[in-house]
Motif scaffolding. Structure first.
Motif, PDB file in Angstrom:
ATOM      1  N   GLY A  67      44.087   3.493  21.767  1.00  0.00           N
ATOM      2  CA  GLY A  67      43.771   4.869  21.194  1.00  0.00           C
ATOM      3  C   GLY A  67      42.803   5.594  21.811  1.00  0.00           C
ATOM      4  O   GLY A  67      42.695   6.699  22.337  1.00  0.00           O
ATOM      5  N   CYS A  68      41.436   4.721  21.829  1.00  0.00           N
ATOM      6  CA  CYS A  68      40.314   5.217  22.725  1.00  0.00           C
ATOM      7  C   CYS A  68      40.634   5.505  24.000  1.00  0.00           C
ATOM      8  O   CYS A  68      39.997   6.279  24.668  1.00  0.00           O
ATOM      9  CB  CYS A  68      39.108   4.281  22.343  1.00  0.00           C
ATOM     10  SG  CYS A  68      38.677   4.296  20.380  1.00  0.00           S
ATOM     11  N   GLU A  69      41.345   4.558  24.682  1.00  0.00           N
ATOM     12  CA  GLU A  69      41.564   4.731  26.252  1.00  0.00           C
ATOM     13  C   GLU A  69      42.330   5.900  26.393  1.00  0.00           C
ATOM     14  O   GLU A  69      41.998   6.631  27.414  1.00  0.00           O
ATOM     15  CB  GLU A  69      42.348   3.458  26.595  1.00  0.00           C
ATOM     16  CG  GLU A  69      42.816   3.537  28.110  1.00  0.00           C
ATOM     17  CD  GLU A  69      43.508   2.515  28.451  1.00  0.00           C
ATOM     18  OE1 GLU A  69      43.359   1.939  29.733  1.00  0.00           O
ATOM     19  OE2 GLU A  69      44.240   1.874  27.930  1.00  0.00           O
ATOM     20  N   THR A  70      43.322   6.397  25.606  1.00  0.00           N
ATOM     21  CA  THR A  70      44.099   7.378  25.868  1.00  0.00           C
ATOM     22  C   THR A  70      43.425   8.710  25.715  1.00  0.00           C
ATOM     23  O   THR A  70      43.179   9.553  26.451  1.00  0.00           O
ATOM     24  CB  THR A  70      45.159   7.844  24.926  1.00  0.00           C
ATOM     25  OG1 THR A  70      46.105   6.593  24.769  1.00  0.00           O
ATOM     26  CG2 THR A  70      45.904   8.967  24.747  1.00  0.00           C
ATOM     27  N   GLN A  71      42.205   8.786  24.561  1.00  0.00           N
ATOM     28  CA  GLN A  71      41.548   9.686  24.367  1.00  0.00           C
ATOM     29  C   GLN A  71      40.412   9.872  25.479  1.00  0.00           C
ATOM     30  O   GLN A  71      39.894  11.091  25.865  1.00  0.00           O
ATOM     31  CB  GLN A  71      40.473   9.755  23.025  1.00  0.00           C
ATOM     32  CG  GLN A  71      39.823  10.914  22.764  1.00  0.00           C
ATOM     33  CD  GLN A  71      40.505  12.064  22.393  1.00  0.00           C
ATOM     34  OE1 GLN A  71      41.314  12.036  21.799  1.00  0.00           O
ATOM     35  NE2 GLN A  71      39.909  13.069  23.168  1.00  0.00           N
ATOM     36  N   LEU A  72      39.734   8.809  26.013  1.00  0.00           N
ATOM     37  CA  LEU A  72      38.768   8.803  27.090  1.00  0.00           C
ATOM     38  C   LEU A  72      39.484   9.542  28.127  1.00  0.00           C
ATOM     39  O   LEU A  72      39.023  10.272  29.087  1.00  0.00           O
ATOM     40  CB  LEU A  72      38.505   7.475  27.263  1.00  0.00           C
ATOM     41  CG  LEU A  72      37.416   7.333  28.485  1.00  0.00           C
ATOM     42  CD1 LEU A  72      35.920   8.082  28.238  1.00  0.00           C
ATOM     43  CD2 LEU A  72      37.211   5.687  28.826  1.00  0.00           C
ATOM     44  N   MET A  73      40.726   8.855  28.660  1.00  0.00           N
ATOM     45  CA  MET A  73      41.378   9.543  29.914  1.00  0.00           C
ATOM     46  C   MET A  73      41.641  11.016  29.860  1.00  0.00           C
ATOM     47  O   MET A  73      41.275  11.663  30.603  1.00  0.00           O
ATOM     48  CB  MET A  73      42.834   8.705  30.149  1.00  0.00           C
ATOM     49  CG  MET A  73      42.647   7.340  30.412  1.00  0.00           C
ATOM     50  SD  MET A  73      41.859   7.069  31.891  1.00  0.00           S
ATOM     51  CE  MET A  73      40.347   6.281  31.441  1.00  0.00           C
ATOM     52  N   SER A  74      41.946  11.496  28.638  1.00  0.00           N
ATOM     53  CA  SER A  74      42.033  12.856  28.455  1.00  0.00           C
ATOM     54  C   SER A  74      40.848  13.738  28.450  1.00  0.00           C
ATOM     55  O   SER A  74      40.651  14.799  29.209  1.00  0.00           O
ATOM     56  CB  SER A  74      42.697  13.227  26.786  1.00  0.00           C
ATOM     57  OG  SER A  74      42.677  14.566  26.578  1.00  0.00           O
ATOM     58  N   ASP A  75      39.966  13.184  27.910  1.00  0.00           N
ATOM     59  CA  ASP A  75      38.565  13.616  28.052  1.00  0.00           C
ATOM     60  C   ASP A  75      37.885  13.664  29.434  1.00  0.00           C
ATOM     61  O   ASP A  75      37.174  14.553  30.052  1.00  0.00           O
ATOM     62  CB  ASP A  75      37.344  12.921  27.200  1.00  0.00           C
ATOM     63  CG  ASP A  75      37.533  12.873  25.797  1.00  0.00           C
ATOM     64  OD1 ASP A  75      38.168  13.913  25.273  1.00  0.00           O
ATOM     65  OD2 ASP A  75      36.765  12.280  25.104  1.00  0.00           O
ATOM     66  N   LEU A  76      38.301  12.747  30.398  1.00  0.00           N
ATOM     67  CA  LEU A  76      37.973  12.902  31.628  1.00  0.00           C
ATOM     68  C   LEU A  76      38.953  13.493  32.603  1.00  0.00           C
ATOM     69  O   LEU A  76      38.791  13.363  33.710  1.00  0.00           O
ATOM     70  CB  LEU A  76      37.750  11.272  32.156  1.00  0.00           C
ATOM     71  CG  LEU A  76      36.615  10.393  31.607  1.00  0.00           C
ATOM     72  CD1 LEU A  76      36.877   9.030  31.806  1.00  0.00           C
ATOM     73  CD2 LEU A  76      35.228  10.948  31.654  1.00  0.00           C
TER      74      LEU A  76
END
Length: 64
Positions: free
Chosen positions: A42-51
């Protein structure tokens, strides 16, 4: 002398969920365990979106 932990658990460096037995779980205390740090899905998906990245980097490619 204290006993060695039975396993090293992966802890998400963003939300602190712990991966145990292949599942990410919300637990605040895991006793005398040792942790490595990673990133839950979940955090990986959010991080990839943020970047603004379409997908996570390949795990077989490592920086030298």
């Amino acid at each position: 002398m204290s006993a060695m932990p039975t396993a090293i658990l992966t802890k998400c460096c963003y939300c602190s969920r712990v991966k145990s037995d292949g599942e990410w779980q919300n637990r605040l205390y895991w006793g005398d365990q040792h942790y490595s740090h990673g990133c839950c899905p979940g955090c990986e998906t959010q991080l990839m979106s943020d970047l603004d990245l379409a997908e996570a980097p390949r795990s077989d490619v490592r920086a030298v």
